[in-house]
Design an enzyme around this catalytic site. Structure first.
Site, PDB file in Angstrom:
ATOM      1  CG  HIS A 130      -0.130   0.044   2.510  1.00  0.00           C
ATOM      2  ND1 HIS A 130       0.329  -1.091   3.140  1.00  0.00           N
ATOM      3  CD2 HIS A 130       0.301   1.091   3.279  1.00  0.00           C
ATOM      4  CE1 HIS A 130       0.999  -0.762   4.225  1.00  0.00           C
ATOM      5  NE2 HIS A 130       1.001   0.561   4.328  1.00  0.00           N
ATOM      6  CG  HIS A 188       8.076   5.116   0.421  1.00  0.00           C
ATOM      7  ND1 HIS A 188       7.720   6.216   1.182  1.00  0.00           N
ATOM      8  CD2 HIS A 188       8.140   4.070   1.283  1.00  0.00           C
ATOM      9  CE1 HIS A 188       7.592   5.851   2.442  1.00  0.00           C
ATOM     10  NE2 HIS A 188       7.820   4.546   2.541  1.00  0.00           N
TER      11      HIS A 188
END
EC number: 3.1.4.58
Length: 196
Positions: free
Chosen positions: A40, A123
């Site tokens: 995620h 990220h």
């Protein structure tokens, strides 16, 4: 309960990243690789949240979702945070992603939750290590990876169950979700005062 707010990549993006990292996973079993089903993009980590604060937060996140449009994102190459965290870069609508993260963090602060103040760095965490490890060879091995674009269209509030996941790691459970329904910046609606 322990909560965070995130975007979840679709299965096609996950499968592409699994294929891209397969070789380095096999070559570096000493790293604690995050299970792909847990991948995620964290927008805000909230830590332990009480029921009252969660009830205050939920409608605020819903309103934030209405102010931001779906995003086109992709994964590419890799990077590291020091010698303990390996991640893949996020490309595409990165500035709108940062604005979404700022909006989510503002909603959390209004619900009286503590949120990190350091700048948001988009990220996806691939692996961690308990001991200092030279991650540069892994970063270099993934340097040529460039994934296809995918649409992030829903915001999720996720509960983290520590120790309940694969290998004793965390298990993530989405408990609320909201579609991103805002208008892109510069559209006629935003120019006319559409709420952001």
């Amino acid at each position: 309960m322990r909560l965070f707010v995130a975007l979840t990549p679709p299965a096609v993006a996950v499968e592409e990243l699994v294929a891209a990292t397969g070789g380095v996973r096999a070559e570096h079993p000493e790293l604690r690789w995050t299970p792909p089903e847990q991948w995620h993009l964290t927008l805000a980590f909230l830590g332990e949240v009480g029921d009252r604060e969660r009830e205050d937060l939920v409608p605020r996140l819903g309103r934030a979702a209405t102010r931001h449009p779906p995003l086109t994102l992709s994964f590419a190459s890799a990077g590291r945070f020091g010698d303990r965290v390996l991640w893949t870069r996020v490309r595409g609508d990165v500035d709108p992603l940062r604005r979404l993260a700022a909006s989510v963090q503002a909603a959390a602060r209004r619900a009286r939750l503590a949120v990190e103040t350091r700048p948001y760095r988009p990220h996806l965490t691939l692996a961690r290590t308990r001991e200092a490890t030279d991650l540069r060879p892994v970063v270099e091995a993934l340097e040529g990876f460039s994934g296809q674009g995918w649409e992030a269209a829903e915001l999720h509030l996720v509960r983290s169950h520590l120790g309940a996941g694969p290998g004793g790691g965390a298990r993530h459970e989405p408990i609320e979700g909201w579609p991103l329904t805002g208008r892109p910046q510069g559209s006629p609606e935003t120019s006319a005062g559409w709420p952001r």
